[in-house]
Design a protein around this motif. Structure first.
Motif, mmCIF file in Angstrom:
data_model
loop_
_atom_site.group_PDB
_atom_site.id
_atom_site.type_symbol
_atom_site.label_atom_id
_atom_site.label_comp_id
_atom_site.label_asym_id
_atom_site.label_seq_id
_atom_site.Cartn_x
_atom_site.Cartn_y
_atom_site.Cartn_z
ATOM 1 N N PRO A 1 1.030 -2.125 6.057
ATOM 2 C CA PRO A 1 2.038 -1.103 6.330
ATOM 3 C C PRO A 1 2.615 -1.206 7.729
ATOM 4 C CG PRO A 1 -0.163 -0.155 6.326
ATOM 5 C CD PRO A 1 -0.300 -1.557 5.837
ATOM 6 N N ASN A 2 3.891 -0.908 7.848
ATOM 7 C CA ASN A 2 4.569 -0.869 9.133
ATOM 8 C C ASN A 2 4.408 0.524 9.738
ATOM 9 O OD1 ASN A 2 7.113 -0.098 10.767
ATOM 10 N ND2 ASN A 2 7.191 -2.341 10.725
ATOM 11 N N PRO A 3 3.824 0.648 10.937
ATOM 12 C CA PRO A 3 3.577 1.970 11.525
ATOM 13 C C PRO A 3 4.845 2.816 11.668
ATOM 14 C CG PRO A 3 2.364 0.288 12.725
ATOM 15 C CD PRO A 3 3.270 -0.428 11.787
ATOM 16 N N GLY A 4 5.949 2.183 12.054
ATOM 17 C CA GLY A 4 7.193 2.927 12.226
ATOM 18 C C GLY A 4 7.672 3.556 10.926
ATOM 19 N N ARG A 5 7.633 2.766 9.846
ATOM 20 C CA ARG A 5 8.058 3.312 8.556
ATOM 21 C C ARG A 5 7.089 4.378 8.068
ATOM 22 N NH1 ARG A 5 10.006 -2.167 7.370
ATOM 23 N NH2 ARG A 5 8.032 -2.720 6.389
ATOM 24 N N LEU A 6 5.784 4.179 8.330
ATOM 25 C CA LEU A 6 4.803 5.186 7.940
ATOM 26 C C LEU A 6 5.094 6.524 8.609
ATOM 27 C CD1 LEU A 6 1.250 3.541 7.873
ATOM 28 C CD2 LEU A 6 2.489 4.583 5.981
ATOM 29 N N THR B 1 13.658 1.137 -3.441
ATOM 30 C CA THR B 1 14.801 0.243 -3.311
ATOM 31 C C THR B 1 15.091 -0.112 -1.855
ATOM 32 O OG1 THR B 1 16.398 2.074 -3.180
ATOM 33 C CG2 THR B 1 15.831 1.256 -5.376
ATOM 34 N N GLY B 2 14.389 0.536 -0.911
ATOM 35 C CA GLY B 2 14.591 0.265 0.502
ATOM 36 C C GLY B 2 13.604 -0.748 1.034
ATOM 37 N N GLU B 3 13.382 -0.709 2.351
ATOM 38 C CA GLU B 3 12.514 -1.675 3.008
ATOM 39 C C GLU B 3 11.033 -1.363 2.823
ATOM 40 O OE1 GLU B 3 13.548 -1.858 7.072
ATOM 41 O OE2 GLU B 3 15.509 -2.789 6.749
ATOM 42 N N ALA B 4 10.693 -0.105 2.604
ATOM 43 C CA ALA B 4 9.285 0.293 2.519
ATOM 44 C C ALA B 4 8.621 -0.319 1.292
ATOM 45 C CB ALA B 4 9.173 1.811 2.474
ATOM 46 N N ASN B 5 7.399 -0.831 1.470
ATOM 47 C CA ASN B 5 6.649 -1.334 0.322
ATOM 48 C C ASN B 5 5.862 -0.193 -0.319
ATOM 49 O OD1 ASN B 5 3.960 -1.174 1.611
ATOM 50 N ND2 ASN B 5 4.677 -2.871 2.873
ATOM 51 N N ASP B 6 5.200 -0.490 -1.416
ATOM 52 C CA ASP B 6 4.529 0.555 -2.189
ATOM 53 C C ASP B 6 3.451 1.267 -1.372
ATOM 54 O OD1 ASP B 6 6.153 -0.294 -4.184
ATOM 55 O OD2 ASP B 6 4.580 -1.146 -5.443
ATOM 56 N N LEU B 7 2.663 0.500 -0.640
ATOM 57 C CA LEU B 7 1.595 1.092 0.151
ATOM 58 C C LEU B 7 2.160 2.040 1.208
ATOM 59 C CD1 LEU B 7 -1.352 1.362 0.962
ATOM 60 C CD2 LEU B 7 -1.119 -0.739 2.311
ATOM 61 N N GLU B 8 3.239 1.636 1.847
ATOM 62 C CA GLU B 8 3.860 2.489 2.862
ATOM 63 C C GLU B 8 4.385 3.783 2.270
ATOM 64 O OE1 GLU B 8 5.426 -1.024 5.899
ATOM 65 O OE2 GLU B 8 6.765 -0.145 4.395
ATOM 66 N N ILE B 9 4.959 3.711 1.089
ATOM 67 C CA ILE B 9 5.493 4.918 0.446
ATOM 68 C C ILE B 9 4.366 5.893 0.128
ATOM 69 C CG2 ILE B 9 6.665 5.789 -1.612
ATOM 70 C CD1 ILE B 9 8.198 3.112 -1.691
ATOM 71 N N LEU B 10 3.287 5.390 -0.477
ATOM 72 C CA LEU B 10 2.175 6.267 -0.855
ATOM 73 C C LEU B 10 1.448 6.800 0.373
ATOM 74 C CD1 LEU B 10 0.688 4.333 -3.914
ATOM 75 C CD2 LEU B 10 2.173 6.335 -3.932
ATOM 76 N N ALA B 11 1.180 5.918 1.338
ATOM 77 C CA ALA B 11 0.469 6.353 2.543
ATOM 78 C C ALA B 11 1.322 7.290 3.380
ATOM 79 C CB ALA B 11 0.064 5.130 3.369
ATOM 80 N N GLY B 12 2.623 7.009 3.485
ATOM 81 C CA GLY B 12 3.504 7.893 4.243
ATOM 82 C C GLY B 12 3.582 9.266 3.625
ATOM 83 N N SER B 13 3.612 9.337 2.296
ATOM 84 C CA SER B 13 3.633 10.633 1.621
ATOM 85 C C SER B 13 2.333 11.402 1.835
ATOM 86 C CB SER B 13 3.863 10.429 0.118
ATOM 87 O OG SER B 13 5.108 9.797 -0.123
ATOM 88 N N ALA B 14 1.227 10.659 1.977
ATOM 89 C CA ALA B 14 -0.082 11.299 2.156
ATOM 90 C C ALA B 14 -0.361 11.681 3.602
ATOM 91 C CB ALA B 14 -1.187 10.361 1.661
ATOM 92 N N LEU B 15 0.392 11.119 4.540
ATOM 93 C CA LEU B 15 0.092 11.295 5.962
ATOM 94 C C LEU B 15 0.059 12.758 6.414
ATOM 95 C CD1 LEU B 15 -0.592 9.625 8.445
ATOM 96 C CD2 LEU B 15 1.859 9.470 8.943
ATOM 97 N N PRO B 16 1.059 13.601 6.079
ATOM 98 C CA PRO B 16 0.992 14.995 6.540
ATOM 99 C C PRO B 16 -0.226 15.746 6.011
ATOM 100 C CG PRO B 16 3.218 14.454 5.835
ATOM 101 C CD PRO B 16 2.343 13.322 5.409
ATOM 102 N N SER B 17 -0.556 15.539 4.740
ATOM 103 C CA SER B 17 -1.733 16.210 4.174
ATOM 104 C C SER B 17 -3.004 15.744 4.857
ATOM 105 C CB SER B 17 -1.817 15.937 2.669
ATOM 106 O OG SER B 17 -0.722 16.519 1.981
ATOM 107 N N ALA B 18 -3.089 14.443 5.146
ATOM 108 C CA ALA B 18 -4.281 13.921 5.815
ATOM 109 C C ALA B 18 -4.417 14.489 7.225
ATOM 110 C CB ALA B 18 -4.209 12.393 5.863
ATOM 111 N N VAL B 19 -3.319 14.520 7.971
ATOM 112 C CA VAL B 19 -3.359 15.054 9.339
ATOM 113 C C VAL B 19 -3.698 16.540 9.320
ATOM 114 C CG1 VAL B 19 -1.970 15.538 11.385
ATOM 115 C CG2 VAL B 19 -1.801 13.312 10.254
#
Length: 254
Positions: free
Chosen positions: A6-11, A95-113
């Motif tokens: 995952p790319n930290p910026g996109r995450l 359809t953008g630059e984000a890969n699957d892992l980034e999409i799922l992890a980015g969506s989970a980030l606020p709940s995790a924090v």
């Protein structure tokens, strides 16, 4: 599923957008913020049979950690994944630059924090309010919490694959909630279960995580028990990741 690093910026960008949606959803935000606190009170009542104020306080706080993980990470994320899928947000993100892992992890980030913040407050303020000593092994406690966040985020993605609507998420998340609450030692001491039932309960998804959390707070666990708990947690994480790769749905059923 693309499993690129995952790319930290996109995450961070995906996490920020998800946080905005969470803040706008007052019902989900209230559930994530208030329900764990209410459940700690319920836990203290259900664990009142434990001898000793110190043991009761520690059981309440470790159970509270488990409730935060279940409510804030798992149940909240199932609803989030389903809502984003049905609104075609996940499909557009793919359809953008984000890969699957980034999409799922980015969506989970606020709940995790949010969960990590609540657990930190629970550990400090809860220990002071209940006159309980601070965790004996903080690093072990942190390891258990991080394992729980990763496991439940993956299981939330799996559960969302067979959850058709946000409204039905309360039903599809109920089995894991009940199994964890009564089988992994949240609402009652795990050693109070009958022998055969306790053996089965040790195999539940969150049992290994809760063993690490309890050991991190109270100490006294044997190295063999800790290794078994860590191995079980890792095995469930691997199973959940495989299930996400195999069955996660990125768009609504037509």
């Amino acid at each position: 599923m693309n499993t690129l690093t995952p790319n930290p910026g996109r995450l961070v960008a995906l996490g920020r957008s998800e946080l905005t949606l969470l803040v706008r959803n007052r019902a989900a935000l209230s559930l994530a913020l208030l329900m764990p606190l209410l459940m700690v009170g319920v836990l203290r009542s259900s664990l009142s049979g434990i001898d000793g104020a110190q043991a009761l306080g520690e059981a309440t706080l470790t159970g509270g950690v488990g409730m935060v993980l279940i409510l804030v990470v798992y149940m909240n994320l199932v609803s989030a994944y389903v809502a984003r899928r049905e609104e075609l947000v996940l499909k557009r993100l793919r359809t953008g630059e984000a890969n699957d892992l980034e999409i799922l992890a980015g969506s989970a980030l606020p709940s995790a924090v949010l969960a990590l913040g609540q657990i930190a407050v629970l550990a400090v303020a809860g220990a002071a309010a209940l006159d309980v000593r601070m965790p004996r092994s903080p690093l072990l406690l942190v390891a258990g919490v991080l394992a729980g966040v990763g496991l439940l985020a993956a299981m939330a993605a799996v559960t969302s694959s067979f959850t058709r609507t946000v409204e039905s998420a309360g039903i599809t998340t109920l089995p894991l909630f009940l199994l964890t609450a009564f089988g992994s030692g949240l609402f009652m001491p795990a050693d109070s279960l009958p022998g055969p039932v306790a053996d089965v309960a040790e195999l539940l998804p969150l049992s290994g995580v809760m063993t690490l959390v309890r050991a991190g707070w109270s100490g006294g666990a044997q190295s063999g028990e800790l290794l078994t708990a860590a191995a079980a947690s890792l095995a469930w994480i691997m199973i959940s990741v495989f299930a996400v790769q195999r069955w996660f749905r990125w768009e609504p059923r037509r």
